[in-house]
Design a protein around this motif. Structure first.
Motif, PDB file in Angstrom:
ATOM      1  N   GLN A  34       4.415   1.351   1.406  1.00 24.96           N
ATOM      2  CA  GLN A  34       4.836   0.218   2.215  1.00 24.96           C
ATOM      3  C   GLN A  34       4.678  -1.079   1.413  1.00 24.96           C
ATOM      4  O   GLN A  34       3.603  -1.373   0.910  1.00 24.96           O
ATOM      5  CB  GLN A  34       3.941   0.172   3.470  1.00 24.96           C
ATOM      6  CG  GLN A  34       4.175  -1.010   4.354  1.00 24.96           C
ATOM      7  CD  GLN A  34       2.967  -1.237   5.267  1.00 24.96           C
ATOM      8  OE1 GLN A  34       1.893  -0.677   5.059  1.00 24.96           O
ATOM      9  NE2 GLN A  34       3.140  -2.080   6.267  1.00 24.96           N
ATOM     10  N   GLY A  50      -0.979  -9.605  10.445  1.00 19.66           N
ATOM     11  CA  GLY A  50      -0.235  -8.469   9.916  1.00 19.66           C
ATOM     12  C   GLY A  50       0.870  -8.853   8.946  1.00 19.66           C
ATOM     13  O   GLY A  50       1.631  -7.999   8.515  1.00 19.66           O
ATOM     14  N   CYS A  51       0.968 -10.136   8.597  1.00 17.93           N
ATOM     15  CA  CYS A  51       2.067 -10.527   7.708  1.00 17.93           C
ATOM     16  C   CYS A  51       1.670 -10.391   6.242  1.00 17.93           C
ATOM     17  O   CYS A  51       2.478 -10.644   5.360  1.00 17.93           O
ATOM     18  CB  CYS A  51       2.525 -11.942   8.011  1.00 17.93           C
ATOM     19  SG  CYS A  51       1.313 -13.153   7.511  1.00 17.93           S
ATOM     20  N   GLY A  52       0.431 -10.028   5.973  1.00 17.62           N
ATOM     21  CA  GLY A  52       0.053  -9.764   4.583  1.00 17.62           C
ATOM     22  C   GLY A  52      -0.805 -10.843   3.947  1.00 17.62           C
ATOM     23  O   GLY A  52      -0.900 -10.917   2.726  1.00 17.62           O
ATOM     24  N   LYS A  53      -1.471 -11.633   4.762  1.00 18.20           N
ATOM     25  CA  LYS A  53      -2.321 -12.694   4.198  1.00 18.20           C
ATOM     26  C   LYS A  53      -3.489 -12.091   3.422  1.00 18.20           C
ATOM     27  O   LYS A  53      -3.762 -12.465   2.290  1.00 18.20           O
ATOM     28  CB  LYS A  53      -2.862 -13.599   5.323  1.00 18.20           C
ATOM     29  CG  LYS A  53      -1.789 -14.274   6.149  1.00 18.20           C
ATOM     30  CD  LYS A  53      -2.381 -15.210   7.182  1.00 18.20           C
ATOM     31  CE  LYS A  53      -3.248 -14.517   8.231  1.00 18.20           C
ATOM     32  NZ  LYS A  53      -2.510 -13.638   9.156  1.00 18.20           N
ATOM     33  N   THR A  54      -4.173 -11.136   4.076  1.00 20.78           N
ATOM     34  CA  THR A  54      -5.302 -10.509   3.406  1.00 20.78           C
ATOM     35  C   THR A  54      -4.854  -9.768   2.151  1.00 20.78           C
ATOM     36  O   THR A  54      -5.551  -9.746   1.141  1.00 20.78           O
ATOM     37  CB  THR A  54      -6.022  -9.555   4.378  1.00 20.78           C
ATOM     38  OG1 THR A  54      -6.437 -10.306   5.513  1.00 20.78           O
ATOM     39  CG2 THR A  54      -7.229  -8.919   3.746  1.00 20.78           C
ATOM     40  N   THR A  55      -3.675  -9.161   2.237  1.00 18.34           N
ATOM     41  CA  THR A  55      -3.153  -8.444   1.082  1.00 18.34           C
ATOM     42  C   THR A  55      -2.956  -9.397  -0.089  1.00 18.34           C
ATOM     43  O   THR A  55      -3.372  -9.114  -1.223  1.00 18.34           O
ATOM     44  CB  THR A  55      -1.822  -7.778   1.462  1.00 18.34           C
ATOM     45  OG1 THR A  55      -2.019  -7.004   2.635  1.00 18.34           O
ATOM     46  CG2 THR A  55      -1.306  -6.907   0.347  1.00 18.34           C
ATOM     47  N   TYR A 110       0.852  -1.183   0.000  1.00 23.65           N
ATOM     48  CA  TYR A 110       0.000   0.000   0.000  1.00 23.65           C
ATOM     49  C   TYR A 110       0.889   1.234   0.000  1.00 23.65           C
ATOM     50  O   TYR A 110       1.947   1.225   0.623  1.00 23.65           O
ATOM     51  CB  TYR A 110      -0.884   0.026   1.235  1.00 23.65           C
ATOM     52  CG  TYR A 110      -1.695  -1.230   1.396  1.00 23.65           C
ATOM     53  CD1 TYR A 110      -2.930  -1.366   0.792  1.00 23.65           C
ATOM     54  CD2 TYR A 110      -1.205  -2.284   2.148  1.00 23.65           C
ATOM     55  CE1 TYR A 110      -3.663  -2.510   0.932  1.00 23.65           C
ATOM     56  CE2 TYR A 110      -1.937  -3.444   2.300  1.00 23.65           C
ATOM     57  CZ  TYR A 110      -3.172  -3.549   1.689  1.00 23.65           C
ATOM     58  OH  TYR A 110      -3.893  -4.694   1.828  1.00 23.65           O
ATOM     59  N   VAL A 158       4.261  -4.926   1.422  1.00 22.86           N
ATOM     60  CA  VAL A 158       3.799  -5.866   2.427  1.00 22.86           C
ATOM     61  C   VAL A 158       4.251  -7.292   2.098  1.00 22.86           C
ATOM     62  O   VAL A 158       4.679  -8.038   2.974  1.00 22.86           O
ATOM     63  CB  VAL A 158       2.270  -5.813   2.571  1.00 22.86           C
ATOM     64  CG1 VAL A 158       1.792  -6.834   3.578  1.00 22.86           C
ATOM     65  CG2 VAL A 158       1.833  -4.426   3.015  1.00 22.86           C
TER      66      VAL A 158
HETATM   67  N1  LIG Z   1      -5.709  -0.526   3.330  1.00 17.77           N
HETATM   68  C1  LIG Z   1      -4.464  -0.522   3.848  1.00 17.77           C
HETATM   69  N2  LIG Z   1      -3.681   0.586   3.732  1.00 17.77           N
HETATM   70  C2  LIG Z   1      -2.423   0.587   4.208  1.00 17.77           C
HETATM   71  N3  LIG Z   1      -1.833  -0.442   4.831  1.00 17.77           N
HETATM   72  C3  LIG Z   1      -2.549  -1.568   4.981  1.00 17.77           C
HETATM   73  C4  LIG Z   1      -3.897  -1.670   4.500  1.00 17.77           C
HETATM   74  N4  LIG Z   1      -4.366  -2.911   4.781  1.00 17.77           N
HETATM   75  C5  LIG Z   1      -3.352  -3.551   5.403  1.00 17.77           C
HETATM   76  N5  LIG Z   1      -2.265  -2.741   5.529  1.00 17.77           N
HETATM   77  C6  LIG Z   1      -0.980  -3.117   6.130  1.00 17.77           C
HETATM   78  O1  LIG Z   1      -0.502  -4.255   5.471  1.00 17.77           O
HETATM   79  C7  LIG Z   1       0.045  -5.174   6.385  1.00 17.77           C
HETATM   80  C8  LIG Z   1      -0.590  -6.531   6.185  1.00 17.77           C
HETATM   81  O2  LIG Z   1      -1.958  -6.472   6.464  1.00 17.77           O
HETATM   82  P1  LIG Z   1      -2.926  -7.690   6.180  1.00 17.77           P
HETATM   83  O3  LIG Z   1      -2.682  -8.180   4.805  1.00 17.77           O
HETATM   84  O4  LIG Z   1      -4.293  -7.258   6.511  1.00 17.77           O
HETATM   85  O5  LIG Z   1      -2.413  -8.757   7.247  1.00 17.77           O
HETATM   86  P2  LIG Z   1      -3.086 -10.109   7.731  1.00 17.77           P
HETATM   87  O6  LIG Z   1      -4.329 -10.331   6.954  1.00 17.77           O
HETATM   88  O7  LIG Z   1      -2.047 -11.146   7.473  1.00 17.77           O
HETATM   89  O8  LIG Z   1      -3.339  -9.971   9.186  1.00 17.77           O
HETATM   90  C9  LIG Z   1      -0.157  -4.605   7.776  1.00 17.77           C
HETATM   91  O9  LIG Z   1       1.067  -4.074   8.188  1.00 17.77           O
HETATM   92  C10 LIG Z   1      -1.150  -3.500   7.582  1.00 17.77           C
HETATM   93  O10 LIG Z   1      -0.825  -2.433   8.429  1.00 17.77           O
END
Ligand SMILES: Nc1ncnc2c1ncn2[C@@H]1O[C@H](COP(=O)(O)OP(=O)(O)O)[C@@H](O)[C@H]1O
Ligand SMILES: [Mg+2]
Lengths: 378, 253
Positions: free
Chosen positions: B22, B45-50, B19, B24
């Motif tokens: 940053q 917070g490791c980027g699974k959702t990302t 994002y 991820v």
């Molecule tokens: N919409 C966003 N904008 C900026 N940073 C984000 C956003 N969503 C997630 N992040 C950052 O990306 C990183 C990974 O998030 P995420 O993929 O949600 O992790 P997980 O699903 O593994 O818990 C985190 O450090 C979070 O702060």
């Protein structure tokens, strides 16, 4: 309960003993007490003895850290003795770490005036850019929507139209009735002086149909529909509902924005027409009561001065206003990022942007109608 | 097993994503064979959702490509691949049910919008899907009137509405008690075995990963990439990598 005793150990040394418990309930008192001691005994090295402490929670630790920091700022040295074991971690590393926490709660520095002006301009530019890109997306959605008209079903359209249009009828009726009455009343005071009572009909009908009707309706609709759409779509954004639509293969612009734009664009002229009628009736009531103009004479005069083109001009305006209101409301909703606060900001911003855009558009129309006065006349 | 590995349903090639300023995740590649249950693991917070958002096209990757079979996934915002999207069913972390519609309408929405089925057929289908997840009694409730576990199941029914070939679950068990989450795991397995759906589960829960996944990848928040892949049991028992061992032990075994 707690007790603070301070003792002079030598000419430049002060021993402070705290006994009892410091917790959230009394932390503020302890803090005041310690501050008072610190201020009344300047230029002393302090020793804070915690031997009598039997309970110390987070706020107690914060109070002590605060004390150490304040005395450091006055260039006094503080030594802590008999720190309870559990609190050691937070209090042992005093001098070096204590200063770090000073700025975490303070906001980010306000930029200076010129910087703020610059930022404002950038925001304006971004805002214009957003509106134009969004307009593009909406047009694209309409085009694809009409091309594959079988594939979109606006199942909620009647409800959207009902909410935007029908539900706004009472407020539009009341406001426009009063607006017509107020206009007539103001006019009455002046017209009576010249014995030109009958012209109240001209004034009320023309200004209601050309300006007040469309504008009043548009403002009501910005507050109801514009703000509503921003909040609705904004909270859908927050709860990932928009993303859910996207991965289902449903274009959120086509599914959410297009029906709303059509609904408001159709509802606005209808409401405006209603507002025109009610405004003129409002004027008629006042004319009857305070100017001795009978309804028959009043409406005869209205019929003479009010051309169909005047009404159509107003309706054209309100059609355009409707598109703008729904579009801006939805756009602000799509711009929501983050949480509830952002939804609130989007709602506010939708109304403010609507008012701004409506005013500018109204001015553009005024110029347009000035140069093409015969538009819409048959 | 042999039959499962014949074709890749999804292949990720050198994905990097992030994002604003940053990054991820960095340089992630993997293949998911058809019919497999695949877990994406890693601490929060490791980027699974990302990674998941990149896979379904909600986030444009900085680098790399996602392929579904032979077709490339493009970001939905730029060039929605309706053909691919049609094959996906997605369960979001928070359910993402449409809060202004009843559960039945939620499930019916994709059917109404994307198919030309008649009203009566849609009604039947909605009933079937809700029955499958055990929610046929709550069809006329609003999402707000359901408990966390029921919301997840309703969202599952919606994801299943178009009989997807690939199902994504983003942390299906967050906020659920162990029993409910075990039930959900069982439902996932049933779907996998009965209609051979490829399933991608994002989870930080080991128990659930062990219970359902054929294979898993483990993401690391520091390295921002895949640090291990293979069957979950194997990762736990045979890995010599300290980070992998930490992850599995950190959960209390
Ligand atoms: N919409 C966003 N904008 C900026 N940073 C984000 C956003 N969503 C997630 N992040 C950052 O990306 C990183 C990974 O998030 P995420 O993929 O949600 O992790 P997980 O699903 O593994 O818990 C985190 O450090 C979070 O702060
Ligand atoms: Mg997540």
């Amino acid at each position: 309960m707690f007790q603070i005793k301070s003792k002079q150990k030598s000419f430049d040394e002060l021993l402070i003993e705290i006994e009892g418990s410091i917790s959230v309930e009394n932390a503020a008192f302890v803090n005041d007490e310690l501050t008072r001691i610190l201020e009344s005994q300047p230029l002393k090295n302090m020793e804070l003895d915690l031997v009598g402490i039997n309970y110390l929670d987070g706020s107690g630790i914060a109070v002590i850290r605060n004390f150490v920091r304040n005395s450091n700022m006055l260039r006094n040295t503080v030594t802590l003795s008999n720190v309870p074991a559990e609190a050691k971690r937070f209090l042992e590393t005093k001098q070096c770490q204590i200063n770090e926490s000073t700025s975490i709660l303070e906001g980010i520095d306000e930029p200076d005036f010129s910087e703020q002006v610059g930022q404002g301009l950038l925001v304006l530019k971004q805002s214009a850019y957003d509106i134009i890109t969004f307009l593009g997306a909406v047009i694209e959605a309409f085009v694809t929507g009409f091309r594959r008209s079988a594939s979109i079903k606006w199942d909620g359209f009647t409800r959207i139209f009902e909410k935007a249009g029908v539900d706004a009828v009472p407020i539009v009726v009341i406001l426009s009735l009063l607006m017509g009455a107020i206009l007539a009343f103001q006019a009455a005071i002046q017209l009576r002086k010249f014995g030109a009572n009958i012209f109240v009909a001209d004034l009320v009908s023309l200004s209601i149909c050309l300006e007040m009707g469309p504008l009043l309706t548009a403002l009501i609709m910005s507050g109801r529909s514009g703000a509503g759409y921003a909040a609705h779509i904004g909270s859908m954004q927050v709860s990932e509902e928009i993303d859910a639509l996207r991965v289902l293969g449903i274009d959120p612009v086509l599914y959410l924005v297009c029906p709303r734009i059509i609904a408001v664009a159709l509802a606005a002229p209808c409401l405006t027409l209603l507002a025109d009628v009610m405004g003129i009736i409002g004027g008629c009531l006042v004319a009857g009561f305070s100017l001795d103009v009978t309804p028959a004479t009043y409406f005869n005069q209205v019929k003479k001065v009010l051309e169909i083109s005047d009404v159509l001009k107003g309706l054209t305006k309100s059609f355009i206003f409707g598109i703008q209101i729904a579009g801006i409301g939805c756009l602000r909703g799509f711009q929501v990022r983050g949480g509830a606060e952002s939804v609130g900001a989007a709602t506010t911003s939708a109304v403010v942007t609507c008012i701004f855009v409506l005013t500018v558009t109204n001015a553009v129309f005024a110029v347009l109608f000035y140069y093409f006065p015969r538009i819409w006349s048959f | 097993m042999a039959e499962k590995q014949s074709v890749s349903a999804i292949s990720a090639r050198n994905i990097s994503a992030g994002y604003a300023e940053q990054i991820v995740i960095r340089d992630i590649s993997f293949e998911i064979p058809k019919g497999e249950v695949f877990a994406i693991m890693g601490r929060s917070g490791c980027g699974k959702t990302t990674l998941f958002k990149v896979m379904v096209g909600l986030l444009k990757p900085l680098k790399g490509e996602i392929y579904y079979g032979a077709s490339k996934m493009e970001p939905i915002s730029e060039n929605p691949q309706l053909g691919i999207l049609r094959k996906l069913g997605v369960l979001f972390q928070g359910g993402a049910l449409f809060s202004s519609m009843t559960i039945a309408d939620n499930v019916a929405l994709p059917l109404r919008q994307l198919t030309s089925l008649s009203k009566d057929v849609i009604k039947e289908l909605v009933y079937l899907k809700l029955d499958l997840v055990g929610l046929s009694d709550s069809a006329r409730k609003l999402p707000d009137e359901l408990s966390g576990g029921m919301k997840k199941r309703a969202a599952l029914a919606r994801a299943l509405a178009l009989d997807p070939e690939i199902l994504f679950f983003d942390e299906p068990s967050t906020g659920l008690d162990p029993l409910t989450s075990a039930e959900l795991d069982q439902t996932i397995l049933n779907i996998n075995s009965s209609i051979r759906t490829t399933i991608v589960v994002i989870t930080h829960e080991l128990r659930s990963a062990f219970a359902i996944a054929d294979r898993a990848i483990l993401l690391d928040p520091v390295d921002k990439t895949v640090i291990a892949q293979g069957p979950p049991q194997e990762l736990r028992d045979c890995s010599t990598d300290q980070r992998v061992r930490n992850f599995f032990q950190g959960h209390g075994g």
